[in-house]
Design an enzyme around this catalytic site. Structure first.
Site, PDB file in Angstrom:
ATOM      1  N   VAL A 109      30.670  56.499 102.208  1.00  0.00           N
ATOM      2  CA  VAL A 109      29.326  56.364 101.545  1.00  0.00           C
ATOM      3  C   VAL A 109      29.051  57.320 100.442  1.00  0.00           C
ATOM      4  O   VAL A 109      28.675  56.861  99.338  1.00  0.00           O
ATOM      5  CB  VAL A 109      28.063  56.279 102.555  1.00  0.00           C
ATOM      6  CG1 VAL A 109      26.686  56.098 101.762  1.00  0.00           C
ATOM      7  CG2 VAL A 109      28.278  55.319 103.731  1.00  0.00           C
ATOM      8  N   GLU A 146      31.037  56.463  97.293  1.00  0.00           N
ATOM      9  CA  GLU A 146      30.749  55.472  96.577  1.00  0.00           C
ATOM     10  C   GLU A 146      29.387  55.672  95.782  1.00  0.00           C
ATOM     11  O   GLU A 146      29.242  55.016  94.833  1.00  0.00           O
ATOM     12  CB  GLU A 146      30.892  54.447  97.479  1.00  0.00           C
ATOM     13  CG  GLU A 146      31.874  53.843  97.940  1.00  0.00           C
ATOM     14  CD  GLU A 146      32.977  53.324  96.950  1.00  0.00           C
ATOM     15  OE1 GLU A 146      32.657  53.002  95.976  1.00  0.00           O
ATOM     16  OE2 GLU A 146      34.441  53.746  97.345  1.00  0.00           O
ATOM     17  N   GLU A 147      28.782  56.504  96.392  1.00  0.00           N
ATOM     18  CA  GLU A 147      27.436  56.663  95.892  1.00  0.00           C
ATOM     19  C   GLU A 147      27.361  57.693  94.569  1.00  0.00           C
ATOM     20  O   GLU A 147      26.881  57.569  93.563  1.00  0.00           O
ATOM     21  CB  GLU A 147      26.416  57.344  96.870  1.00  0.00           C
ATOM     22  CG  GLU A 147      26.099  56.375  98.028  1.00  0.00           C
ATOM     23  CD  GLU A 147      24.968  55.290  97.398  1.00  0.00           C
ATOM     24  OE1 GLU A 147      24.494  55.539  96.175  1.00  0.00           O
ATOM     25  OE2 GLU A 147      25.129  54.238  97.960  1.00  0.00           O
ATOM     26  N   SER A 148      28.127  58.785  94.844  1.00  0.00           N
ATOM     27  CA  SER A 148      28.080  59.977  93.761  1.00  0.00           C
ATOM     28  C   SER A 148      29.604  60.265  93.346  1.00  0.00           C
ATOM     29  O   SER A 148      29.463  61.258  92.558  1.00  0.00           O
ATOM     30  CB  SER A 148      27.222  60.960  94.256  1.00  0.00           C
ATOM     31  OG  SER A 148      28.149  61.618  95.544  1.00  0.00           O
ATOM     32  N   TYR A 193      29.773  46.715  97.300  1.00  0.00           N
ATOM     33  CA  TYR A 193      29.460  48.060  97.735  1.00  0.00           C
ATOM     34  C   TYR A 193      30.005  47.985  99.185  1.00  0.00           C
ATOM     35  O   TYR A 193      30.834  49.158  99.632  1.00  0.00           O
ATOM     36  CB  TYR A 193      28.067  48.251  97.627  1.00  0.00           C
ATOM     37  CG  TYR A 193      27.689  49.552  98.293  1.00  0.00           C
ATOM     38  CD1 TYR A 193      27.792  50.790  97.478  1.00  0.00           C
ATOM     39  CD2 TYR A 193      27.162  49.542  99.659  1.00  0.00           C
ATOM     40  CE1 TYR A 193      27.349  51.912  98.033  1.00  0.00           C
ATOM     41  CE2 TYR A 193      26.829  51.018 100.054  1.00  0.00           C
ATOM     42  CZ  TYR A 193      27.069  51.952  99.292  1.00  0.00           C
ATOM     43  OH  TYR A 193      26.411  53.215  99.891  1.00  0.00           O
TER      44      TYR A 193
END
Length: 216
Positions: free
Chosen positions: A66, A69-71, A201
């Site tokens: 997670v 994929e976010e940052s 996502y």
């Protein structure tokens, strides 16, 4: 030997990208194939993922996926809509979980708050008892918020798909919310929604999770 050279080159590029991103707040991934992007020799902040993932019953590699994929593991990442830090928390969410303008940039604080938000989403979907399906709905809601996901569940229930299953069921109706006619259905409470990013996502996080598991 060729694969080893590419692996070393990939790691060096990622390190340089991470340094530049840390300094500027810009995430650099252009020019890297997706498979290369996730081929990391080690996962940054693994100690924090290991510490906090048990609080939500997840493998630490899933929490790391997670974050990736976010940052892309950039603690200074900031999106155009205002999400900040490793777990890309929106200002309202970060305040709810006791982050301020300073602590939101701290890796451990940001991961801890992200986990608390995930726990909140798990509570919202506590009626979905399958661990895998609960995870899928939580991932979708982490990206999009739960409102449109709940609309998609209501549509799935009304039109003969399973509102307790994500792929090809609730996911299908989330995609249909792009249609103005569907968005005005009487069971829809939050209007139209472009599901392209959210649908991708969930798949990307699960794909990265598998790669992190196999690399561990």
């Amino acid at each position: 030997m060729k694969k080893s050279k590419w692996h070393i080159l990939t790691v060096l590029v990622l390190l340089l990208a991470g340094w530049y991103g840390y300094e500027t707040g810009i995430i650099i991934t252009e020019g890297l194939e997706e498979e290369e992007q996730t081929e990391l020799s080690s996962i940054p902040y693994a100690n924090y993922f290991r510490q906090y993932a048990p609080q939500i019953g997840w493998d630490w590699q899933l929490l790391a996926a997670v974050c990736w994929e976010e940052s892309h593991f950039n603690p200074r990442a900031q999106s155009y809509v205002g999400a900040k830090g490793l777990m890309q928390l929106m200002p309202k969410t970060s305040r709810r979980f006791m982050l301020n303008d300073s602590t939101i940039w701290e890796p451990e604080d940001n991961i801890r708050a992200g986990v608390e938000y995930i726990a909140r989403l798990q509570d919202i979907y506590s009626f979905i008892t399958s661990p895998d399906e609960n995870r899928n709905f939580v991932l979708a809601s982490y990206n999009a918020g739960p409102a449109h996901i709940m609309d998609a569940r209501r549509l799935a229930k009304r039109y003969g798909r399973n509102p307790y299953v994500w792929f090809d069921n609730t996911e299908y109706w989330l995609i249909q919310l792009q249609d103005p006619e569907v968005a005005t259905d009487s069971v829809v409470q939050y209007g139209s929604f472009n599901a392209t990013e959210t649908v991708a996502y969930v798949k990307k996080v699960l794909r990265t999770y598998k790669k992190f598991l196999s690399a561990d």
